[in-house]
Each structure stands twice: as C-alpha cells, then as structure tokens.
Design a protein around this motif. Structure first.
Motif, PDB file in Angstrom:
ATOM      1  N   GLU A   1       0.816  -1.212   0.000  1.00  0.00           N
ATOM      2  CA  GLU A   1       0.000   0.000   0.000  1.00  0.00           C
ATOM      3  C   GLU A   1       0.856   1.271   0.000  1.00  0.00           C
ATOM      4  OE1 GLU A   1      -2.632   0.156   3.418  1.00  0.00           O
ATOM      5  OE2 GLU A   1      -2.248   2.320   3.516  1.00  0.00           O
ATOM      6  N   ARG A   2       1.898   1.279   0.853  1.00  0.00           N
ATOM      7  CA  ARG A   2       2.725   2.495   0.980  1.00  0.00           C
ATOM      8  C   ARG A   2       3.923   2.476   0.046  1.00  0.00           C
ATOM      9  NH1 ARG A   2       2.309   2.955   7.616  1.00  0.00           N
ATOM     10  NH2 ARG A   2       0.054   2.605   7.646  1.00  0.00           N
ATOM     11  N   GLU A   3       3.962   1.514  -0.823  1.00  0.00           N
ATOM     12  CA  GLU A   3       5.042   1.409  -1.814  1.00  0.00           C
ATOM     13  C   GLU A   3       6.426   1.502  -1.182  1.00  0.00           C
ATOM     14  OE1 GLU A   3       3.760   4.506  -4.511  1.00  0.00           O
ATOM     15  OE2 GLU A   3       3.066   2.968  -5.915  1.00  0.00           O
ATOM     16  N   VAL A   4       6.628   0.691  -0.166  1.00  0.00           N
ATOM     17  CA  VAL A   4       7.921   0.670   0.523  1.00  0.00           C
ATOM     18  C   VAL A   4       8.984   0.117  -0.417  1.00  0.00           C
ATOM     19  CG1 VAL A   4       9.225  -0.506   2.330  1.00  0.00           C
ATOM     20  CG2 VAL A   4       6.976   0.472   2.835  1.00  0.00           C
ATOM     21  N   SER A   5      10.094   0.844  -0.560  1.00  0.00           N
ATOM     22  CA  SER A   5      11.135   0.287  -1.420  1.00  0.00           C
ATOM     23  C   SER A   5      12.371  -0.148  -0.642  1.00  0.00           C
ATOM     24  CB  SER A   5      11.509   1.258  -2.546  1.00  0.00           C
ATOM     25  OG  SER A   5      11.799   2.524  -2.055  1.00  0.00           O
ATOM     26  N   ILE A   6      12.498   0.314   0.591  1.00  0.00           N
ATOM     27  CA  ILE A   6      13.636  -0.114   1.404  1.00  0.00           C
ATOM     28  C   ILE A   6      13.152  -0.635   2.754  1.00  0.00           C
ATOM     29  CG2 ILE A   6      15.744   0.628   2.591  1.00  0.00           C
ATOM     30  CD1 ILE A   6      16.186   2.668   0.412  1.00  0.00           C
ATOM     31  N   GLY A   7      13.549  -1.845   3.094  1.00  0.00           N
ATOM     32  CA  GLY A   7      13.201  -2.410   4.393  1.00  0.00           C
ATOM     33  C   GLY A   7      14.416  -2.433   5.298  1.00  0.00           C
ATOM     34  N   VAL A   8      14.262  -1.952   6.515  1.00  0.00           N
ATOM     35  CA  VAL A   8      15.360  -1.938   7.465  1.00  0.00           C
ATOM     36  C   VAL A   8      15.070  -2.965   8.555  1.00  0.00           C
ATOM     37  CG1 VAL A   8      16.632  -0.572   9.153  1.00  0.00           C
ATOM     38  CG2 VAL A   8      15.838   0.492   7.034  1.00  0.00           C
ATOM     39  N   ILE A   9      15.973  -3.909   8.741  1.00  0.00           N
ATOM     40  CA  ILE A   9      15.774  -4.964   9.736  1.00  0.00           C
ATOM     41  C   ILE A   9      16.551  -4.640  11.009  1.00  0.00           C
ATOM     42  CG2 ILE A   9      16.097  -7.408  10.254  1.00  0.00           C
ATOM     43  CD1 ILE A   9      15.727  -7.993   7.290  1.00  0.00           C
ATOM     44  N   ALA A  10      15.818  -4.433  12.092  1.00  0.00           N
ATOM     45  CA  ALA A  10      16.439  -4.115  13.384  1.00  0.00           C
ATOM     46  C   ALA A  10      15.838  -5.020  14.462  1.00  0.00           C
ATOM     47  CB  ALA A  10      16.222  -2.644  13.731  1.00  0.00           C
ATOM     48  N   THR A  11      15.640  -6.255  14.088  1.00  0.00           N
ATOM     49  CA  THR A  11      15.116  -7.254  15.041  1.00  0.00           C
ATOM     50  C   THR A  11      16.279  -8.048  15.624  1.00  0.00           C
ATOM     51  OG1 THR A  11      14.985  -9.002  13.396  1.00  0.00           O
ATOM     52  CG2 THR A  11      13.084  -7.541  13.579  1.00  0.00           C
ATOM     53  N   PRO A  12      16.023  -8.856  16.639  1.00  0.00           N
ATOM     54  CA  PRO A  12      17.074  -9.753  17.123  1.00  0.00           C
ATOM     55  C   PRO A  12      17.470 -10.714  15.997  1.00  0.00           C
ATOM     56  CG  PRO A  12      15.283  -9.616  18.711  1.00  0.00           C
ATOM     57  CD  PRO A  12      14.812  -8.938  17.464  1.00  0.00           C
ATOM     58  N   PRO A  13      18.697 -11.208  16.025  1.00  0.00           N
ATOM     59  CA  PRO A  13      19.208 -12.074  14.952  1.00  0.00           C
ATOM     60  C   PRO A  13      18.293 -13.241  14.580  1.00  0.00           C
ATOM     61  CG  PRO A  13      20.976 -11.487  16.445  1.00  0.00           C
ATOM     62  CD  PRO A  13      19.728 -10.920  17.030  1.00  0.00           C
TER      63      PRO A  13
END
Ligand SMILES: NC(=O)c1ccc[n+]([C@@H]2O[C@H](COP(=O)([O-])OP(=O)(O)OC[C@H]3O[C@@H](n4cnc5c(N)ncnc54)[C@H](O)[C@@H]3O)[C@@H](O)[C@H]2O)c1
Ligand SMILES: NC(=O)c1ccc[n+]([C@@H]2O[C@H](COP(=O)([O-])OP(=O)(O)OC[C@H]3O[C@@H](n4cnc5c(N)ncnc54)[C@H](O)[C@@H]3O)[C@@H](O)[C@H]2O)c1
Lengths: 251, 251
Positions: free
Chosen positions: B163-175
């Motif tokens: 919906e928001r046309e995300v083009s970059i995903g940033v992963i900041a979760t635990p490994p």
DNA sequence: TACCGCTTGTGAACGCATGCACAAAGTCGG
DNA sequence: CCGACTTTGTGCATGCGTTCACAAGCGGTA
C-alpha cells in the motif's frame, strides 16, 4: 590472554612470531570477512558443532569457498586435508589475529537517540567490547545512568578515557560537533574511532577511523533500484519484445 | 566515447539514455563515494558556494583528487577545464545517477533500541528517504507512534508495504528473527534491505542487501590496534634500534 | 601396508580499482 | 587576439583482490 608481546624472535614462540608477520599481509577485505567467519563459527561452537569444511562454512558466511580458504590461509594452516577445520581451533586463531585476546574498552560520545541504543545494547560486552564510558555535553544527561553506565560531561573525556584505558571511541553526536569530539578523543590517546556522524573526520596517521553512514547505505540501495529499473526498461523497450521475463539477454 | 550497445534511443532522450548506459558501468566503490560527494556538495550549496575544483572537493571528501575526477567521469563530463565544477549541476547529476529524483519509502522492522533511534532520526526524510511504516511483533508496541508513525503488527507487513510502496526495508530485530522478517519483506515486494542484525541473510537474486554490523566494525578496529602494537614491537626490538619513529623498515 | 576418496592450501590468471602524469580545453589578463 | 595559466578528463601502469584449478596431504578401509 598471554601474548606478552615480547621482543622479536628471541622470546616469542615461532608460532606467535609467524602470526605477527602474517598480520601485516592480511588484506583489509579479508579482515572484515574473518570477523564474519568468527561470528558464524562461534554460533556453531555453541550449537555443539566441532568440525566444519570450507564448503559448509562458506555457505553459512555467504561467500565463495575458495575465498574462504584463502582468507583462512592468511592466518595459517589450521585445517586437516580430507576432513576440514576444527571449530574451536579456528575460533581461537581468528580471535588472536583480530586482537580479541584482550578486551577493548569502548566510550560512546553523544547520548541521544543513537547513543542510547548503543549504550543499552547488550551485544558488545559479550564480544570483548565493554562500554565503559558515556559522554554528552547536555547537563541534563550528566549523571544519569544509561545501560548501567553514568553519563559524564564531555569536558571530562581526557581524564576518564585515560583512566579507563578506552581504546575505541564511538561518535554519535550531531555532525557539527563530530570533529571537535574526535580531536578530544585523539588527544586522550584513543587510536580507534567509529563515526556515525555524516562528516569526514580529519585525524593523524596513527588513528584509525571507520564510518557508518546510513544515508550513504540507503543511497547505494537507491542506485541499485534505479539501475535495475533501467535494465528492465532497456530489455522491454530496447530489445523490442525479444526479452521475456526479467532475464537479461545481451551479455 | 559514449558506449554503444544502446538501442533505447528511440523513446528516451539521448542524455537520459547515456546516463542509463553509464550507470551499469559505475564501480560499486565509486557509487559509495558519489554519495559522499553528494553530501559534501549539498553542504557547500547551502553555504552559498557555487563552484568547486576537484582539489577542493576531494579534500572535503577525504579522497585523492584523481580518484574523485575519475568517479565524476563515470557520470559524464560536467566540469569546466581551468575552472572546476558547478555545485548545483554536480548535485543534480549525482542525484539523478543515484536514483534520488524520486522518494524511496522506508519501513523499519523491530522497534527496539535501534528501531526507536532510526524512527526518531530526522535525517532520512530530508534526503529522500521518508520512513513510512514501522513494524514489531510486540503487542505492547503496536499502535504507539514513534517519530510520528504508529507501529503496526508484523503480520500486516505485506499489505502495508504494498500500500505504501515501501522500497527499502530496514531490519532491526534480534538475529533469530531476521531471516523470517527478510522473507516477509521480500514477499511483500521489497527489493532493498538494510540489515542491522548480525546474521547472513539469504535472498533471491533480484534483492539487494546491505548490512551494517557494528561488532565487525569494532573487530576490524581491534585488528588494527593489534597490528600497530606488533609493528611497534618489531621496530623497537626486532630491528634492534635501526628503526626510528613509526616507520616500517623491513618490507 | 597400500590404496582411495575427500578436502585443504596455494600458484597462477584474471579483473577491478587506484594513482600518476599529461594532453586537451577552457579562462583571464594584457 | 594571443599567450600564459589553471584544471579537467583519461590512458596507462601498478597493485590488490578474487577465482579457478589442482597437487599435496590426510583419514579411512581392505
Ligand atoms: N539516530 C539515528 O538513527 C541516526 C541514523 C543515521 C545517522 N545518525 C547520526 O548519528 C548522530 C547522532 O544521532 P542522534 O539521532 O542520536 O542525534 P541526537 O540529537 O538524538 O543526539 C545527539 C547527542 O549528542 C549530544 N551532543 C551534542 N554536541 C555534543 C558535544 N560537543 N559533545 C558531546 N555530546 C554532544 C547532544 O546533547 C545529544 O544528546 C548524528 O550525527 C546523526 O546524523 C543517527
Ligand atoms: N542497539 C544497538 O546499538 C545495536 C548495535 C549493533 C547491532 N544491533 C542489532 O540490531 C538488532 C536490534 O537491536 P536492538 O538493540 O534494537 O534490539 P531490541 O531487543 O531492543 O529490539 C528488537 C525489537 O524487535 C522486535 N522483534 C522481535 N522479533 C520480531 C519479529 N519477528 N518481527 C518484528 N519485530 C520483532 C522486538 O519486539 C523488539 O522490539 C539486533 O539484531 C542487534 O544485534 C543493535
């Protein structure tokens, strides 16, 4: 641990001396990968894995197997032909080469958004990088503990860095303050700096700086999106229908 | 000079087509530096500087002047011999090559220490990377706004990214969560991922991953400390007084 | 012990990136 | 209009890093 880095070949063991000489020759790129191998190997060791082949390890580390073997060859020949590598042995040798046999005390400067995250992060101490000092210019922050360490005023940086033998300084201040903070760290004897502020730092030759610039990372990603989009356009328009799905036809 | 192999000239302007063809040939290392030049140039433009020579710009960017010129030559010849470069012109051309002529919507996954810092950081939107979505698995966080954006549950990731046309995903979760989050981003159509979790992500060929691993950065710094210490030891003892100050004598 | 199959370690070739050095191309003063 | 000066753009050489390919070496097996 050990390595009372004594003199040259007279008092150190041959193995140690060989390491020292080799260290000089390890390509920068290989050093970065060794750190990755170390992490993977540590994980394997925890899972009870005792031996690993270059093929397996390279898969887990996301690199080419030949490259992995060459990287490992820079630090010595610790594999067994026909079998592979002993995980423990490899871990200890990589740790030695990376200088992880002793702790490296870390100071974080600029306890804002990012500084808080770093100070609260539990992953560093376990890997030999205890955060032992926090600094900020903001009087409201001074004295408040973050992640168990009280924040000190930036003016105390020289005395405290010397006292706590800080070897790595992390700069997480706004860009305009970064160079002056850097200068202060350097005059406090800190020879390694990790810089999050998007500025180019000027330092003497004997100081090593590494930068983490998230905006630059995103722009690199952006470049690849654009390139990909162009390629797709070339294929569909330039090749005039010859290309089916995403495959590139011309070499 | 201008590289053949193009047939795209029928629908795009010659200048555009030339750019597209060049983009393919720009070395990865040069792309990273172009992003740095862009930042420096933007700062200059804000300070009212209108022209700059390769010497000045290279100083400010911390690189060799010849390298800077070569980097700029990858995107075209926009300088004036005997004078230098027009700052505005250079900015716009670099932006075009890096694909910054449009915004790239960013989603952050894992709103913990680091996720909060990223979401609160004001530097991204101004550079064309608006953060438009936040995700976490923690029910206590869902609905709470961070940096002005409400956190959504991770299960909504596909719908919202589309919906928001995300083009970059940033992963900041635990490994341990990183790979599964990555998979979900990919299946939501995200082709660019910036990964902060210390794990090697497996992705399809059409997805670009960049990683930021702070522990690795510190270990590289550690390596240099160790190397320096060894060199100092070799020089003072091994060479038995022949070496003065930090110079390395033996090859 | 002798052979077989497997995996390491590395020589050599290749390709990419860096830095030098200079011709080409422009400006500016006279 | 010309000549001197400045700075770009790039051909070329050099060095670094990656990849291939295979001999050397080791454990297991008969
Ligand atoms: N937060 C992020 O996610 C993020 C992302 C990319 C880059 N950065 C960069 O990291 C740096 C920090 O970002 P942030 O969001 O934490 O900023 P922030 O404004 O939240 O925090 C900066 C802190 O530095 C302190 N400070 C200012 N001048 C100082 C000085 N001279 N000495 C010591 N401390 C000083 C301030 O008091 C403040 O606490 C910035 O340079 C920013 O561009 C941050
Ligand atoms: N904080 C730092 O300074 C720092 C430094 C280096 C590396 N890292 C890495 O960055 C990552 C995040 O670090 P952090 O300190 O913010 O951790 P954190 O534990 O504070 O935050 C992690 C967040 O991710 C969320 N989460 C967990 N599983 C999830 C899932 N499947 N989907 C969505 N969200 C999920 C958790 O609810 C939590 O809010 C970690 O991988 C860490 O190793 C952090």
């Amino acid at each position: 641990m050990v390595s009372q880095r004594g003199e040259g070949e007279t008092t150190t063991t041959p193995a140690e001396a060989a390491d020292k000489e080799r260290a000089r020759a390890i390509p920068e790129a290989a050093v970065a990968r060794l750190a990755v191998y170390l992490r993977v190997l540590s994980g394997m060791a925890e899972s009870g894995v005792t031996a690993v082949s270059s093929e397996e390890l390279s898969q887990a580390a996301g690199v080419n197997a030949a490259k992995l073997r060459k990287d490992l060859s820079y630090i010595g020949s610790y594999g067994t032909r026909g079998v592979g590598y002993d995980v423990e042995v490899l871990v200890s040798h990589i740790e030695r080469i990376l200088g992880l046999t002793r702790n490296h005390s870390v100071a974080v400067v600029g306890i804002g958004n990012l500084g808080h995250a770093l100070a609260n992060y539990g992953g560093f101490p376990g890997r030999g990088f205890p955060v032992t000092a926090l600094f900020d210019v903001d009087a409201d922050l001074v004295g408040i503990p973050v992640g168990g360490i009280p924040v000190n005023h930036i003016d105390e940086i020289t005395a405290i860095c010397l006292e706590r033998e800080v070897s790595i300084g992390v700069i997480a201040t706004p860009p305009p303050a970064a160079q002056s903070v850097c200068d202060r760290l350097v005059s406090a004897g800190v020879q390694c700096i990790l810089n999050f502020a998007p500025v180019v730092l000027q330092v003497p030759d004997n100081v090593e700086v590494r930068k983490v610039d998230l905006a630059v990372e995103m722009q690199i990603l952006s470049f690849h999106v654009a390139r990909r989009a162009d390629e797709a356009a070339s294929v569909s328009v330039g090749n005039n229908g010859l290309g089916v799905d995403g495959m590139v036809i011309r070499p």
